[in-house]
Design a protein around this motif. Structure first.
Motif, short mmCIF file in Angstrom:
data_model
loop_
_atom_site.label_atom_id
_atom_site.label_comp_id
_atom_site.label_asym_id
_atom_site.label_seq_id
_atom_site.Cartn_x
_atom_site.Cartn_y
_atom_site.Cartn_z
N LEU A 85 0.83 -1.20 0.00
CA LEU A 85 0.00 0.00 0.00
C LEU A 85 0.87 1.25 0.00
O LEU A 85 0.61 2.21 -0.74
N ARG A 102 1.02 -3.32 -4.98
CA ARG A 102 -0.16 -2.51 -4.67
C ARG A 102 -1.17 -3.37 -3.93
O ARG A 102 -0.98 -4.57 -3.76
N ILE A 103 -2.26 -2.75 -3.52
CA ILE A 103 -3.38 -3.47 -2.91
C ILE A 103 -4.35 -3.88 -4.01
O ILE A 103 -4.63 -3.10 -4.93
N ASN A 167 -7.79 1.03 -2.11
CA ASN A 167 -6.93 1.36 -0.96
C ASN A 167 -7.77 1.78 0.24
O ASN A 167 -7.47 1.42 1.38
#
Length: 207
Positions: A85, A102-103, A167
């Motif tokens: 994140l 990334r998420i 996110n």
């Protein structure tokens, strides 16, 4: 992006810790741009970094009890997800690499599954619960409150910056998970919960 796509491994050489390039109150993003250290983007991933530290404290606390081993594994995974994140928050959208960490939606759904599974083992709440009963419970509550702050900062930043909603969903779900995990940790250790009682306040005891 597909949830099951692998990410690039970090390519770092952290041999020199201080560079003096931030002495005037600015720094560079992962994508190279220089921004003020109190910019919304930095506030967000700085708070996520703080959250990761508190999750790490909970890992240490939980590691002393074998019954908490499943939680330790989950928390360590969450630490990696929080770094993912931070990576995406530290990069402007036009510089995001297709395989950059990334998420993803799968991270959110995994948290939901873990919340449901552990919450099913717990007695229903009749009042709000206070942090305490064990060190790991308290550590998880601290992480929960920091997670909520990170979420608020991200909501604010999203008014100015393009922020992927996944996110926000991740932080929202993680704060819920940290609450359930705090209760579960006391439950499996056979430790009582302290429920909020408004009449235990000094003002309520006055005759």
């Amino acid at each position: 992006m597909e949830d099951h796509q692998s990410f690039n491994e970090p390519r770092l050489a952290l041999n020199r810790i201080y560079t003096k390039t931030g002495d005037q109150g600015d720094t560079h993003l992962a994508s190279g741009e220089r921004v003020a250290k109190d910019s919304p983007r930095l506030e967000c991933y700085g708070c996520v970094d703080e959250l990761n530290s508190f999750v790490g404290a909970a890992v240490v606390s939980a590691s002393s009890e074998s019954v908490l081993a499943p939680l330790v594994d989950i928390l360590i995974r969450v630490q990696h997800e929080l770094f993912n994140l931070g990576s995406i928050l530290a990069t402007t959208p036009e510089h995001v690499h297709p395989k950059q960490a990334r998420i993803a939606d799968l991270d959110v759904s995994q948290l939901e599954a873990e919340i449901d599974a552990m919450n099913a083992e717990l007695p229903p709440l009749r009042s709000f619960v206070l942090p305490g009963g064990s060190r790991v419970n308290t550590d998880l509550h601290i992480a929960r409150t920091v997670c909520r702050r990170a979420e608020r900062l991200l909501v604010t930043a999203a008014r100015q910056l393009p922020i992927d909603t996944v996110n926000l969903r991740y932080l929202n779900r993680l704060s819920d998970a940290l609450f359930v995990w705090s209760r579960w940790a006391n439950h499996v250790q056979n430790l009582p919960e302290t429920l909020w009682s408004p009449n235990r306040a000094a003002s309520a005891r006055q005759s």
